[in-house]
Design a protein around this motif. Structure first.
Motif, PDB file in Angstrom:
ATOM      1  N   GLY A  67       0.758  -1.242   0.000  1.00 52.69           N
ATOM      2  CA  GLY A  67       0.000   0.000   0.000  1.00 52.69           C
ATOM      3  C   GLY A  67       0.786   1.287   0.000  1.00 52.69           C
ATOM      4  O   GLY A  67       0.219   2.367   0.125  1.00 52.69           O
ATOM      5  N   SER A  68       2.090   1.250  -0.177  1.00 50.18           N
ATOM      6  CA  SER A  68       2.911   2.453  -0.141  1.00 50.18           C
ATOM      7  C   SER A  68       2.997   3.076  -1.537  1.00 50.18           C
ATOM      8  O   SER A  68       3.336   2.391  -2.504  1.00 50.18           O
ATOM      9  CB  SER A  68       4.311   2.117   0.373  1.00 50.18           C
ATOM     10  N   GLU A  69       2.750   4.363  -1.624  1.00 50.53           N
ATOM     11  CA  GLU A  69       2.882   5.061  -2.900  1.00 50.53           C
ATOM     12  C   GLU A  69       4.336   5.046  -3.372  1.00 50.53           C
ATOM     13  O   GLU A  69       4.611   4.882  -4.568  1.00 50.53           O
ATOM     14  CB  GLU A  69       2.394   6.503  -2.756  1.00 50.53           C
ATOM     15  N   GLU A  70       5.259   5.189  -2.450  1.00 56.79           N
ATOM     16  CA  GLU A  70       6.680   5.146  -2.810  1.00 56.79           C
ATOM     17  C   GLU A  70       7.049   3.778  -3.366  1.00 56.79           C
ATOM     18  O   GLU A  70       7.798   3.680  -4.351  1.00 56.79           O
ATOM     19  CB  GLU A  70       7.528   5.457  -1.579  1.00 56.79           C
ATOM     20  N   LEU A  71       6.534   2.724  -2.746  1.00 60.62           N
ATOM     21  CA  LEU A  71       6.813   1.375  -3.242  1.00 60.62           C
ATOM     22  C   LEU A  71       6.225   1.185  -4.630  1.00 60.62           C
ATOM     23  O   LEU A  71       6.867   0.612  -5.526  1.00 60.62           O
ATOM     24  CB  LEU A  71       6.234   0.344  -2.278  1.00 60.62           C
ATOM     25  N   ARG A  72       5.017   1.678  -4.829  1.00 61.05           N
ATOM     26  CA  ARG A  72       4.370   1.551  -6.138  1.00 61.05           C
ATOM     27  C   ARG A  72       5.209   2.197  -7.225  1.00 61.05           C
ATOM     28  O   ARG A  72       5.449   1.606  -8.287  1.00 61.05           O
ATOM     29  CB  ARG A  72       2.978   2.179  -6.091  1.00 61.05           C
ATOM     30  N   ARG A  73       5.671   3.420  -6.954  1.00 64.69           N
ATOM     31  CA  ARG A  73       6.500   4.110  -7.954  1.00 64.69           C
ATOM     32  C   ARG A  73       7.816   3.378  -8.195  1.00 64.69           C
ATOM     33  O   ARG A  73       8.332   3.366  -9.306  1.00 64.69           O
ATOM     34  CB  ARG A  73       6.781   5.542  -7.497  1.00 64.69           C
ATOM     35  N   GLY A  74       8.346   2.762  -7.142  1.00 65.57           N
ATOM     36  CA  GLY A  74       9.617   2.057  -7.278  1.00 65.57           C
ATOM     37  C   GLY A  74       9.520   0.748  -8.033  1.00 65.57           C
ATOM     38  O   GLY A  74      10.531   0.234  -8.514  1.00 65.57           O
ATOM     39  N   VAL A  75       8.312   0.204  -8.127  1.00 59.86           N
ATOM     40  CA  VAL A  75       8.119  -1.065  -8.830  1.00 59.86           C
ATOM     41  C   VAL A  75       7.608  -0.844 -10.248  1.00 59.86           C
ATOM     42  O   VAL A  75       8.121  -1.412 -11.215  1.00 59.86           O
ATOM     43  CB  VAL A  75       7.138  -1.971  -8.054  1.00 59.86           C
ATOM     44  N   LEU A  76       6.594  -0.003 -10.403  1.00 57.82           N
ATOM     45  CA  LEU A  76       5.936   0.163 -11.701  1.00 57.82           C
ATOM     46  C   LEU A  76       6.635   1.229 -12.537  1.00 57.82           C
ATOM     47  O   LEU A  76       6.067   2.270 -12.883  1.00 57.82           O
ATOM     48  CB  LEU A  76       4.463   0.491 -11.495  1.00 57.82           C
ATOM     49  N   ASP A  77       7.874   0.953 -12.881  1.00 57.78           N
ATOM     50  CA  ASP A  77       8.642   1.861 -13.741  1.00 57.78           C
ATOM     51  C   ASP A  77       8.420   1.477 -15.199  1.00 57.78           C
ATOM     52  O   ASP A  77       7.566   0.651 -15.529  1.00 57.78           O
ATOM     53  CB  ASP A  77      10.122   1.822 -13.371  1.00 57.78           C
ATOM     54  N   ASP A  78       9.187   2.081 -16.093  1.00 59.61           N
ATOM     55  CA  ASP A  78       9.003   1.811 -17.522  1.00 59.61           C
ATOM     56  C   ASP A  78       9.265   0.342 -17.857  1.00 59.61           C
ATOM     57  O   ASP A  78       8.590  -0.235 -18.723  1.00 59.61           O
ATOM     58  CB  ASP A  78       9.938   2.700 -18.346  1.00 59.61           C
ATOM     59  N   THR A  79      10.242  -0.258 -17.187  1.00 59.63           N
ATOM     60  CA  THR A  79      10.536  -1.672 -17.438  1.00 59.63           C
ATOM     61  C   THR A  79       9.357  -2.552 -17.033  1.00 59.63           C
ATOM     62  O   THR A  79       8.986  -3.487 -17.752  1.00 59.63           O
ATOM     63  CB  THR A  79      11.797  -2.109 -16.681  1.00 59.63           C
TER      64      THR A  79
END
Length: 445
Positions: free
Chosen positions: A153-165
């Motif tokens: 549920g972390s927004e920071e974690l989400r951004r760190g996982v769902l990158d362009d790759t």
């Protein structure tokens, strides 16, 4: 470098093991604690690039399927442990990079060191350990990604996982499965391993046995890494449908990519319709799932100990399987109607053509416990604790009359399934399953 278990993580894991010890006994708590810590310290390498590389145990390669299932018990704690959440994010980042690199490969090397299971294989990519194409190799990392982001549920974690790759990987999975719905006409994939073992290679110069177009997606190999008898593996297609549900959710909610979501939705319905039309048969007066079909009349009735299996559908395809058909299929799988159900003086359970006859698998026992009654789960836990042959580890398989006759002295996936079974008994069903059912209900409301 190898992964070091920092105090915030070890505190969560030892607390969980203590709950197991208090409710299920000292030996259960000891083996769970050892396994939870050992998987992190002995299988994970952190190369310093934001990813984590996970070996399967006694083989120095990372299987996309195994590395997902090895992480299953840790997913329970990501909501309370940001450190564990970040570790699983690192695993996911490595998996998704692997999918983009080669969607046909099932296992990879840490570096481009050129190591291969067999140097004579057609694939010479130095990063690929083995290129046995298995549908579940793409599905499991997607499901792990989705479960992690929904449970942490972390927004920071989400951004760190769902990158362009990651975005590319999700698109690759959808396009790849769609391509393989017409394997005969569209696929360039070949696998040849000429070592005299039929299950280690594909017929017709590496193309596999003939298949018709069914709406399902083709797989060369099973989750056991054995060649499919028929090219449409039913549990793998249902797992793929679950993964496509996850892709659609991530595409709409996180990536704002409606085209990807629509494509995932359409392919999911296509796979499920293919399963309904070709993968369901009447057996003993009840409708059951076949294990494999070819769309040309060939049907295989069996189950295999490896996940995804027909037995594991409530865990792997919670939102998409037919519960009545699964219940009838379970009765078949856990009986002598399944040619790989073995009975002996010590154990009765599901084995695999991948291992010797009369050998049953702790993974399949754990799945049986996780999908059955509490009473049966307790019986299975007791059996597993008595089947380690004095090693304090779960093995790939053991003989139904003699647990000291076993395969693979260190099989980390089996260790994780013991942990998941014990935690299920102590803390309840995995929280990811409730989240997946809720997602399915929201979409169908």
């Amino acid at each position: 470098m190898t992964f070091t278990v920092e105090p915030p993580i070890s505190a969560v894991l030892t607390a969980a093991a203590q709950r197991v010890r208090e409710q299920l006994g000292d030996r259960a708590g000891l083996l769970v604690e050892q396994a939870l810590l050992r998987t992190l310290t002995d299988t994970i390498t952190a190369p310093g690039d934001g990813t984590a590389f996970v070996i399967t145990g006694d083989i120095p390669a990372m299987w996309l399927r195994d590395s997902t299932t090895q992480m299953l018990p840790y997913l329970r704690f990501v909501g309370e442990s940001p450190e564990l959440a970040e570790l699983l994010a690192a695993v996911v980042r490595r998996q998704l990079r692997c999918i983009v690199h080669d969607p046909y490969a099932n296992s990879f090397n840490l570096t481009g060191n050129g190591a291969h299971h067999d140097d004579r294989d057609l694939c010479e990519d130095p990063y690929v350990w083995e290129q046995k194409y298995e549908v579940d190799s793409l599905a499991y990392p997607v499901i792990l990604t989705h479960r992690l982001l929904r449970l942490a549920g972390s927004e920071e974690l989400r951004r760190g996982v769902l990158d362009d790759t990651a975005h590319r990987a999700l698109r690759t999975v959808v396009d790849h499965w769609r391509l393989e719905t017409d394997h005969e006409a569209r696929s360039s994939y070949r696998f040849v391993r000429d070592i005299g073992i039929p299950t280690e290679t594909l017929e017709r110069d590496g193309r596999g046995t003939p298949v018709g177009v069914t709406g399902m997606t083709w797989s060369g190999f099973r989750p056991s890494d054995d060649a499919c008898t028929f090219g449409y593996n039913i549990p793998a297609n249902l797992l793929a449908a679950q993964a496509l549900l996850a892709i659609a959710d991530l595409a709409r909610t996180d990536l704002e990519d409606e085209a990807l979501a629509a494509d995932a939705d359409a392919l999911r319905e296509q796979l499920l319709e293919g399963v309904r039309r070709h993968g369901v048969l009447e057996e003993g007066g009840r409708f059951v799932y076949a294990y494999e079909v070819d769309g040309l009349g060939g049907t295989l009735v069996m189950d295999d100990a490896n996940m995804p299996s027909l037995l594991s559908l409530p865990l792997d395809a919670a939102s998409v399987h037919d519960q009545a058909i699964t219940a009838a299929t379970r009765d078949l799988v856990l009986s002598e109607r399944n040619p790989f159900y073995f009975s002996g003086s010590v154990a009765c359970g599901v084995g695999s053509p991948h291992t010797l006859p009369e050998h049953v698998w702790p993974i399949a026992f754990a799945v049986e416990g996780l999908t059955g009654t509490r009473e049966r789960a307790l019986e299975i836990l007791d059996l597993l604790l008595r089947s380690d042959a004095g090693t304090d580890r779960m093995h790939e398989s053991f003989h139904v009359d003699d647990p000291t006759s076993f395969s693979r002295p260190w099989f980390s996936w089996a260790d994780s399934m013991l942990c998941e079974l014990a935690l299920h008994l102590v803390d309840g069903p995995h929280p990811a399953l409730a989240a997946e059912r809720a997602l399915s209900e929201a979409l169908t409301a």
